[in-house]
Design a protein around this motif. Structure first.
Motif, short mmCIF file in Angstrom:
data_model
loop_
_atom_site.label_atom_id
_atom_site.label_comp_id
_atom_site.label_asym_id
_atom_site.label_seq_id
_atom_site.Cartn_x
_atom_site.Cartn_y
_atom_site.Cartn_z
N SER A 175 59.33 -53.46 83.20
CA SER A 175 59.46 -51.99 83.00
C SER A 175 59.47 -51.70 81.55
O SER A 175 59.15 -50.68 80.93
N VAL A 176 60.33 -52.29 80.82
CA VAL A 176 60.79 -52.13 79.41
C VAL A 176 59.40 -52.21 78.67
O VAL A 176 59.02 -51.38 77.94
N CYS A 177 58.71 -53.24 79.01
CA CYS A 177 57.36 -53.64 78.27
C CYS A 177 56.39 -52.27 78.46
O CYS A 177 55.83 -52.01 77.60
N GLU A 178 56.31 -51.58 79.84
CA GLU A 178 55.40 -50.69 79.99
C GLU A 178 55.84 -49.68 79.47
O GLU A 178 54.97 -48.56 78.97
N GLY A 179 57.41 -49.28 79.27
CA GLY A 179 57.93 -48.15 78.57
C GLY A 179 57.27 -48.11 77.07
O GLY A 179 56.69 -46.99 76.21
N ALA A 180 57.53 -49.21 76.46
CA ALA A 180 57.05 -49.56 75.01
C ALA A 180 55.59 -49.40 75.05
O ALA A 180 54.83 -48.84 73.97
N TYR A 181 54.67 -49.80 75.93
CA TYR A 181 53.38 -49.57 76.03
C TYR A 181 53.03 -48.15 75.95
O TYR A 181 51.89 -47.73 75.21
N SER A 182 53.70 -47.22 76.57
CA SER A 182 53.43 -45.89 76.66
C SER A 182 53.77 -45.33 75.37
O SER A 182 52.81 -44.46 74.83
N VAL A 183 54.87 -45.56 74.72
CA VAL A 183 55.11 -45.18 73.27
C VAL A 183 53.97 -45.53 72.19
O VAL A 183 53.73 -44.58 71.57
N ILE A 184 53.85 -46.61 72.31
CA ILE A 184 52.91 -47.09 71.28
C ILE A 184 51.54 -46.51 71.67
O ILE A 184 50.71 -46.47 70.55
N GLY A 185 51.02 -46.42 72.84
CA GLY A 185 49.65 -46.04 73.04
C GLY A 185 49.51 -44.46 72.35
O GLY A 185 48.55 -44.37 72.10
N LYS A 186 50.63 -43.72 72.63
CA LYS A 186 50.39 -42.44 72.30
C LYS A 186 50.06 -42.23 70.67
O LYS A 186 49.32 -41.84 70.10
N LYS A 187 50.91 -43.39 70.06
CA LYS A 187 50.61 -43.29 68.51
C LYS A 187 49.38 -43.83 68.20
O LYS A 187 48.59 -43.34 67.45
N LEU A 188 48.56 -44.54 68.95
CA LEU A 188 47.30 -45.29 68.79
C LEU A 188 46.10 -44.19 69.15
O LEU A 188 45.34 -44.17 68.34
N THR A 189 46.43 -43.49 70.24
CA THR A 189 45.23 -42.32 70.28
C THR A 189 45.14 -41.55 69.32
O THR A 189 44.16 -40.83 69.35
N GLY A 190 46.13 -41.53 68.31
CA GLY A 190 45.86 -40.40 67.13
C GLY A 190 44.69 -40.79 66.18
O GLY A 190 44.41 -40.25 65.51
N THR A 191 44.25 -42.14 66.28
CA THR A 191 43.32 -42.57 65.26
C THR A 191 42.26 -43.39 65.61
O THR A 191 41.20 -43.43 65.41
N LEU A 192 42.45 -44.21 67.09
CA LEU A 192 41.54 -44.79 67.78
C LEU A 192 40.92 -44.21 69.12
O LEU A 192 41.95 -43.43 69.68
N GLY A 193 39.91 -44.18 69.48
CA GLY A 193 39.30 -43.94 70.88
C GLY A 193 39.89 -44.84 71.91
O GLY A 193 40.03 -46.06 71.72
N PRO A 194 39.94 -44.29 73.14
CA PRO A 194 40.42 -45.00 74.24
C PRO A 194 39.76 -46.29 74.68
O PRO A 194 40.16 -47.23 75.03
N ARG A 195 38.30 -46.24 74.57
CA ARG A 195 37.65 -47.58 74.95
C ARG A 195 37.91 -48.64 73.82
O ARG A 195 38.13 -49.79 74.44
N ARG A 196 37.72 -48.19 72.49
CA ARG A 196 38.22 -49.38 71.51
C ARG A 196 39.79 -49.82 71.77
O ARG A 196 39.90 -50.90 71.51
N ILE A 197 40.54 -48.98 71.79
CA ILE A 197 42.05 -49.48 72.37
C ILE A 197 41.83 -50.34 73.42
O ILE A 197 42.76 -51.61 73.22
N THR A 198 41.40 -50.10 74.47
CA THR A 198 41.45 -50.74 75.60
C THR A 198 41.03 -52.38 75.52
O THR A 198 41.60 -53.26 75.82
N ALA A 199 39.62 -52.28 74.80
CA ALA A 199 39.02 -53.50 74.38
C ALA A 199 39.91 -54.57 73.37
O ALA A 199 40.15 -55.71 73.54
#
Length: 313
Positions: A175-199
């Protein structure tokens, strides 16, 4: 891809968490067929093959900076690799319904991380959500049917209890890892597209899992794995590595992270439903109460302040 409309983003977030909940539950039979690290490696390998075309940088996307690379690595380490290992081990030692209730603490984890690492002010109702999550977890862990289910695996009473609590701790770590995943993911969506982040994060996950995965693959008897389990593995890999991540990242582009956290309520609901309906697990009255308290923590942690006050009244 441009940001989706708000209603479409809500749909993407809801679909993502429903898929995550389903594969959390379905990882239990897969963990019985494959060692955990081998299962993680197979998952990332299937995902990497499916997303080869997503690795190319679009013309309108900036080149990766050192900070972005570091965030991608952390995103993959915490949200892909460690979440997968902790979650699969945790489910194998407890049950899919246990995972469902314990995963309900994710919004509280996000709130705590925002306070600790981003310096955000956390409202009193968020601390109340943390208390509800802890109470729900304690009630669920102490429910008698769960003790019996773990003891039925052939362990002695003390070993069964130790194994059960280790499973709970691993699920909390997930759960802690998933929480960090959400916080970092929001930061990444500001510069990268969803498909490239996923890959890209899947590729990092594959790199992290490869040493142990290859070593275990050389020793594993793949001929003993039934065809149905292979089909389940492909569904699990595509759901965990590709579909759920892309849906979540796409939704995050249009919805604030705190509001997106509301949709994590569908993770424990989906996991518990799959556990009960597909895996034959039972939900006792005490477990249902624990489930309700844990879900209340999700609502307290993620509803907008005005909505929360009206709901309380």
């Amino acid at each position: 891809m441009s940001s989706p409309s708000r209603p479409l983003a809500y749909l993407f977030l809801a679909a993502s968490m429903s898929l995550v909940g389903s594969y959390v539950a379905l990882s239990k039979p897969l963990a019985a067929a494959f060692p955990v690290l081998l299962l993680a490696w197979l998952r990332f390998a299937i995902g990497a093959l499916a997303m080869l075309g997503w690795l190319r940088r679009p013309p309108d996307e900036p080149a990766l900076t050192r900070q972005t690379r570091a965030l991608l690595f952390l995103h993959a380490l915490l949200g892909n690799f460690l979440f997968t290992v902790f979650m699969i081990y945790g489910v194998s030692l407890t049950s899919a319904t246990s995972a469902g209730v314990l995963m309900a603490s994710i919004p509280a984890c996000v709130a705590l991380m925002s306070w600790l690492f981003l310096g955000e002010r956390v409202a009193p109702r968020t601390w109340a959500a943390v208390a509800c999550a802890v109470l729900g977890i304690a009630l669920f862990a102490l429910s008698q049917p769960e003790h019996e289910a773990v003891a039925s695996q052939g362990l002695g009473p003390q070993n069964a209890l130790d194994s059960q609590w280790l499973g709970y701790l691993l699920l909390l770590a997930a759960s802690v890892c998933e929480g960090a995943y959400s916080v970092i993911g929001k930061k990444l969506t500001g510069t990268l597209g969803p498909r490239r982040i996923t890959a890209l994060i899947n590729l990092w996950g594959l790199a992290l899992a490869t040493p142990a995965g290859v070593w275990l693959a050389l020793q594993h008897d793949f001929s003993a794995v039934p065809p149905g389990t292979w089909l389940l593995l492909v569904f699990y890999a595509l759901t965990a590595c590709m579909w759920s991540v892309w849906l979540w990242m796409t939704g995050l582009k249009a919805v604030p992270a705190a509001q997106a956290g509301v949709f994590t309520v569908l993770l424990p609901v989906s996991a518990a439903l799959v556990g009960v309906l597909a895996l034959g697990e039972r939900l006792s009255a005490l477990q249902a109460l624990a489930f309700a308290i844990a879900l209340a923590s999700v609502l307290l942690a993620t509803l907008p302040a005005g909505t929360a006050r009206r709901a309380a009244r």
